[in-house]
Design a protein around this motif. Structure first.
Motif, PDB file in Angstrom:
ATOM      1  N   VAL A 189       0.881  -1.168   0.000  1.00 34.92           N
ATOM      2  CA  VAL A 189       0.000   0.000   0.000  1.00 34.92           C
ATOM      3  C   VAL A 189       0.915   1.214   0.000  1.00 34.92           C
ATOM      4  O   VAL A 189       1.404   1.630   1.024  1.00 34.92           O
ATOM      5  CB  VAL A 189      -0.931   0.028   1.229  1.00 34.92           C
ATOM      6  CG1 VAL A 189      -1.760   1.302   1.234  1.00 34.92           C
ATOM      7  CG2 VAL A 189      -1.848  -1.167   1.224  1.00 34.92           C
ATOM      8  N   GLY A 190       1.159   1.725  -1.137  1.00 35.90           N
ATOM      9  CA  GLY A 190       2.095   2.828  -1.271  1.00 35.90           C
ATOM     10  C   GLY A 190       1.941   3.480  -2.625  1.00 35.90           C
ATOM     11  O   GLY A 190       0.829   3.680  -3.106  1.00 35.90           O
ATOM     12  N   GLN A 242       9.910   4.705  -5.880  1.00 31.47           N
ATOM     13  CA  GLN A 242       9.426   5.569  -4.805  1.00 31.47           C
ATOM     14  C   GLN A 242      10.209   6.877  -4.761  1.00 31.47           C
ATOM     15  O   GLN A 242       9.636   7.954  -4.602  1.00 31.47           O
ATOM     16  CB  GLN A 242       9.536   4.844  -3.458  1.00 31.47           C
ATOM     17  CG  GLN A 242       8.534   3.730  -3.250  1.00 31.47           C
ATOM     18  CD  GLN A 242       8.816   2.496  -4.101  1.00 31.47           C
ATOM     19  OE1 GLN A 242       9.952   2.257  -4.510  1.00 31.47           O
ATOM     20  NE2 GLN A 242       7.789   1.725  -4.380  1.00 31.47           N
ATOM     21  N   VAL A 255       1.613   2.771   8.919  1.00 30.90           N
ATOM     22  CA  VAL A 255       0.645   2.244   7.957  1.00 30.90           C
ATOM     23  C   VAL A 255      -0.800   2.578   8.320  1.00 30.90           C
ATOM     24  O   VAL A 255      -1.528   3.151   7.498  1.00 30.90           O
ATOM     25  CB  VAL A 255       0.833   0.723   7.740  1.00 30.90           C
ATOM     26  CG1 VAL A 255      -0.306   0.143   6.923  1.00 30.90           C
ATOM     27  CG2 VAL A 255       2.155   0.462   7.042  1.00 30.90           C
ATOM     28  N   MET A 273      -1.350   6.399   7.828  1.00 27.14           N
ATOM     29  CA  MET A 273      -1.318   6.936   6.468  1.00 27.14           C
ATOM     30  C   MET A 273      -2.517   6.453   5.649  1.00 27.14           C
ATOM     31  O   MET A 273      -3.075   7.204   4.850  1.00 27.14           O
ATOM     32  CB  MET A 273      -0.006   6.583   5.764  1.00 27.14           C
ATOM     33  CG  MET A 273       0.163   5.146   5.351  1.00 27.14           C
ATOM     34  SD  MET A 273       1.779   4.896   4.555  1.00 27.14           S
ATOM     35  CE  MET A 273       1.683   3.155   4.157  1.00 27.14           C
ATOM     36  N   VAL A 274      -2.941   5.199   5.873  1.00 26.62           N
ATOM     37  CA  VAL A 274      -4.098   4.679   5.140  1.00 26.62           C
ATOM     38  C   VAL A 274      -5.366   5.437   5.550  1.00 26.62           C
ATOM     39  O   VAL A 274      -6.175   5.807   4.703  1.00 26.62           O
ATOM     40  CB  VAL A 274      -4.252   3.159   5.364  1.00 26.62           C
ATOM     41  CG1 VAL A 274      -5.562   2.654   4.796  1.00 26.62           C
ATOM     42  CG2 VAL A 274      -3.090   2.404   4.728  1.00 26.62           C
ATOM     43  N   TYR A 278      -5.311   8.988   4.004  1.00 27.23           N
ATOM     44  CA  TYR A 278      -5.544   8.909   2.562  1.00 27.23           C
ATOM     45  C   TYR A 278      -7.021   8.630   2.276  1.00 27.23           C
ATOM     46  O   TYR A 278      -7.622   9.241   1.394  1.00 27.23           O
ATOM     47  CB  TYR A 278      -4.653   7.818   1.965  1.00 27.23           C
ATOM     48  CG  TYR A 278      -4.674   7.758   0.453  1.00 27.23           C
ATOM     49  CD1 TYR A 278      -4.110   8.768  -0.319  1.00 27.23           C
ATOM     50  CD2 TYR A 278      -5.261   6.682  -0.213  1.00 27.23           C
ATOM     51  CE1 TYR A 278      -4.126   8.714  -1.704  1.00 27.23           C
ATOM     52  CE2 TYR A 278      -5.280   6.621  -1.598  1.00 27.23           C
ATOM     53  CZ  TYR A 278      -4.708   7.632  -2.333  1.00 27.23           C
ATOM     54  OH  TYR A 278      -4.725   7.577  -3.702  1.00 27.23           O
ATOM     55  N   ASP A 322      -4.971  -3.828  -0.425  1.00 28.55           N
ATOM     56  CA  ASP A 322      -4.167  -3.039  -1.346  1.00 28.55           C
ATOM     57  C   ASP A 322      -4.864  -2.736  -2.661  1.00 28.55           C
ATOM     58  O   ASP A 322      -5.005  -1.580  -3.050  1.00 28.55           O
ATOM     59  CB  ASP A 322      -2.862  -3.803  -1.612  1.00 28.55           C
ATOM     60  CG  ASP A 322      -2.020  -3.131  -2.653  1.00 28.55           C
ATOM     61  OD1 ASP A 322      -2.170  -3.468  -3.844  1.00 28.55           O
ATOM     62  OD2 ASP A 322      -1.236  -2.249  -2.305  1.00 28.55           O
ATOM     63  N   ALA A 375       0.610  12.269   1.935  1.00 24.22           N
ATOM     64  CA  ALA A 375       0.359  10.831   1.757  1.00 24.22           C
ATOM     65  C   ALA A 375       1.506  10.175   0.997  1.00 24.22           C
ATOM     66  O   ALA A 375       2.003   9.111   1.382  1.00 24.22           O
ATOM     67  CB  ALA A 375      -0.957  10.609   1.016  1.00 24.22           C
ATOM     68  N   PHE A 415       3.781   7.260   2.391  1.00 28.57           N
ATOM     69  CA  PHE A 415       3.735   6.023   1.601  1.00 28.57           C
ATOM     70  C   PHE A 415       5.126   5.653   1.092  1.00 28.57           C
ATOM     71  O   PHE A 415       5.575   4.514   1.224  1.00 28.57           O
ATOM     72  CB  PHE A 415       2.816   6.202   0.382  1.00 28.57           C
ATOM     73  CG  PHE A 415       1.359   5.938   0.646  1.00 28.57           C
ATOM     74  CD1 PHE A 415       0.941   4.790   1.274  1.00 28.57           C
ATOM     75  CD2 PHE A 415       0.396   6.841   0.225  1.00 28.57           C
ATOM     76  CE1 PHE A 415      -0.412   4.538   1.488  1.00 28.57           C
ATOM     77  CE2 PHE A 415      -0.958   6.608   0.440  1.00 28.57           C
ATOM     78  CZ  PHE A 415      -1.361   5.451   1.071  1.00 28.57           C
ATOM     79  N   SER A 417       7.723   4.706   3.947  1.00 35.18           N
ATOM     80  CA  SER A 417       7.446   3.407   4.573  1.00 35.18           C
ATOM     81  C   SER A 417       7.798   2.256   3.633  1.00 35.18           C
ATOM     82  O   SER A 417       8.300   1.218   4.058  1.00 35.18           O
ATOM     83  CB  SER A 417       5.985   3.313   5.015  1.00 35.18           C
ATOM     84  OG  SER A 417       5.126   3.354   3.901  1.00 35.18           O
ATOM     85  N   THR A 418       7.531   2.462   2.334  1.00 33.60           N
ATOM     86  CA  THR A 418       7.886   1.438   1.344  1.00 33.60           C
ATOM     87  C   THR A 418       9.399   1.292   1.236  1.00 33.60           C
ATOM     88  O   THR A 418       9.925   0.181   1.148  1.00 33.60           O
ATOM     89  CB  THR A 418       7.289   1.782  -0.036  1.00 33.60           C
ATOM     90  OG1 THR A 418       5.880   1.953   0.111  1.00 33.60           O
ATOM     91  CG2 THR A 418       7.551   0.687  -1.047  1.00 33.60           C
TER      92      THR A 418
END
Length: 452
Positions: free
Chosen positions: A74-75, A163, A218, A221-222, A225, A310, A358, A362, A365-366
């Motif tokens: 999820v990114g 990223q 996570v 941020m989810v 978003y 995701d 976001a 994202f 974290s990725t």
């Protein structure tokens, strides 16, 4: 060099790989008795910590493993990847992302169950999991060449270059250009170096620190978003059903962009789904293989939630935002900039800043989680004593990703993902009967436990 990378990526993502990922996933969906549907309720209980065993071997909890895996999936695959899918294949590509996600849930269940069933030990004697150990421990030493292929592609493909590239773009467009501080390529270098230093603070602390940071970032941020997306969709609520219908219609017509090239739309959808949820690629089994559990099936059930969250949820919401705002018709294909336009149109004045934040969370974290994947591949090939050298190589490539073109970066990552998929899917299909037997035994035990 860039043209060669693009050509290789287009060639390897042809019919054979599509059959392996989609066909293999569909076989596993049938073979496991539609486990994504019948095991969903039990998986939710497991994630809630009902069955956690603090004394089980491993490095992190199952929830931390899921958070780390979702941090990697999820990114930007959900923000830029969806925009790229619509830009290149039209809205119909989203339908094929859905199909890939449902079969991907079965694939992830099988591959992550195997990651616990066939854990191995590295040169320092530490317990490890992942496709390379599944192949060696489950299929035998004669198949070790597949483990080597997987790890070489993993070292090269599991870099945070995509990223870094997309985060650099957003920072330049949203923050620096309005202030007159964008000096082109020198700005990209500066942003790349700053990102490298931020990532270094986390990844040099190992998987425990990565998992701890990911499990905090996570959910936050989810949620943030989702709030932005729901506001935009609520403002355009009347158009949402029409857009969902259009996605299905376009999936079989391909008229929007490619003039009837339905096969090409399917390939684009499958490629973007593979990048987005990584089912069948082999990355999630590496982090789930580090979970503190002695129940392989339980870990597989947790892992299969990843593609659902995701692709089915987050990617669909992003696609609808891009469609209801109408920006997808502009012909913009540069990934994150298309989503940026949608957020700015949907939430004038504040949308671009919401997306900036976001994307920042994202992307970072990725970047944290990907370093762990590549580290494990390097560990397998060169030994635990030399594995930390990989982190320094990884950090340098963040700067490279920031200054390279999106098309080359995306094609390089796609190409390496494709190579990783072959050993992962071959081992999953080969060992699927073992998973089926283990699943039957597990649910029998759980049924008897519930009766007591």
């Amino acid at each position: 060099m860039g043209d060669l990378i693009i050509q290789f990526s287009d060639w390897i993502w042809g019919t054979p790989l599509l059959i392996l990922l989609m066909g293999g996933g569909f076989f596993m969906l049938l073979y496991t008795g539609f486990i994504p549907f019948r095991g969903l309720r039990h998986a939710m209980k497991v994630v809630g910590g009902k069955y956690d065993d603090p004394n089980a071997q491993g490095d992190i909890t199952s929830l931390q493993a899921l958070s780390s895996a979702i941090a990697a999936t999820v990114g930007l695959g959900n923000i830029s990847g969806v925009a790229l899918a619509i830009g290149m294949g039209g809205p119909g590509a989203i339908f094929w992302m859905w199909v890939s996600a449902f079969v991907g849930m079965a694939t992830k269940f099988v591959t992550c169950t195997l990651a616990i069933m066939y854990r191995g030990k590295d040169s320092s004697g530490h317990v490890q999991g992942g496709p390379m150990y599944v192949i060696e421990e489950g299929m035998g030493k004669k198949w070790k060449f597949l483990s080597v292929i997987f790890c070489v592609a993993g070292i090269m493909g599991l870099l945070a270059i995509f990223q870094a590239n997309q985060l650099t773009e957003v920072l330049r467009v949203v923050l620096l250009q309005p202030m007159g501080l964008d000096w082109g390529q020198p700005t990209r270098w500066i942003i790349g170096i700053v990102m490298m230093l931020l990532v270094a603070l986390v990844i040099l602390g190992g998987i425990q620190r990565i998992a701890a940071v990911a499990s905090r970032l996570v959910p936050f941020m989810v949620t943030m978003y989702f709030i932005c997306v729901f506001i935009i969709l609520f403002k355009n609520l009347a158009e949402v059903p029409e857009m969902l219908k259009f996605i299905i219609y376009d999936a079989f017509s391909g008229n929007a962009v490619l003039g009837g090239a339905v096969g090409q739309v399917i390939i684009i959808g499958a490629r973007r789904a593979a990048f987005s949820n990584e089912a069948g690629i082999g990355t999630a089994p590496m982090v789930h293989g580090a979970s503190k559990t002695n129940e392989p099936v339980r870990e597989g059930l947790i892992a299969m939630l990843g593609p659902f969250i995701d692709t089915i949820v987050v990617c669909t919401l992003t696609a609808l935002v891009i469609m209801v705002t109408g920006v997808w018709k502009t012909g913009e294909m540069d990934g994150v900039l298309l989503t940026l336009s949608a957020f700015e149109q949907g939430l004038p004045g504040v949308g671009k800043y919401c997306l900036l934040f976001a994307v920042l969370v994202f992307a970072l974290s990725t970047m944290f989680t990907y370093s762990y994947y590549g580290h494990k591949c390097f560990n397998y090939l060169f030994g635990a004593g030399k594995a930390d050298y990989y982190n320094y190589f990884y950090l340098v490539t963040i700067v490279a990703g920031a200054v390279t073109s999106l098309t080359v970066v995306m094609s390089f990552v796609d190409g390496m993902y494709a190579i990783m998929a072959f050993p992962t899917m071959i081992s999953a299909l080969y060992l699927a009967p073992k998973v089926k037997a283990e699943t039957k035994a597990y649910f029998t035990r759980m049924k008897n436990l519930d009766k007591e």
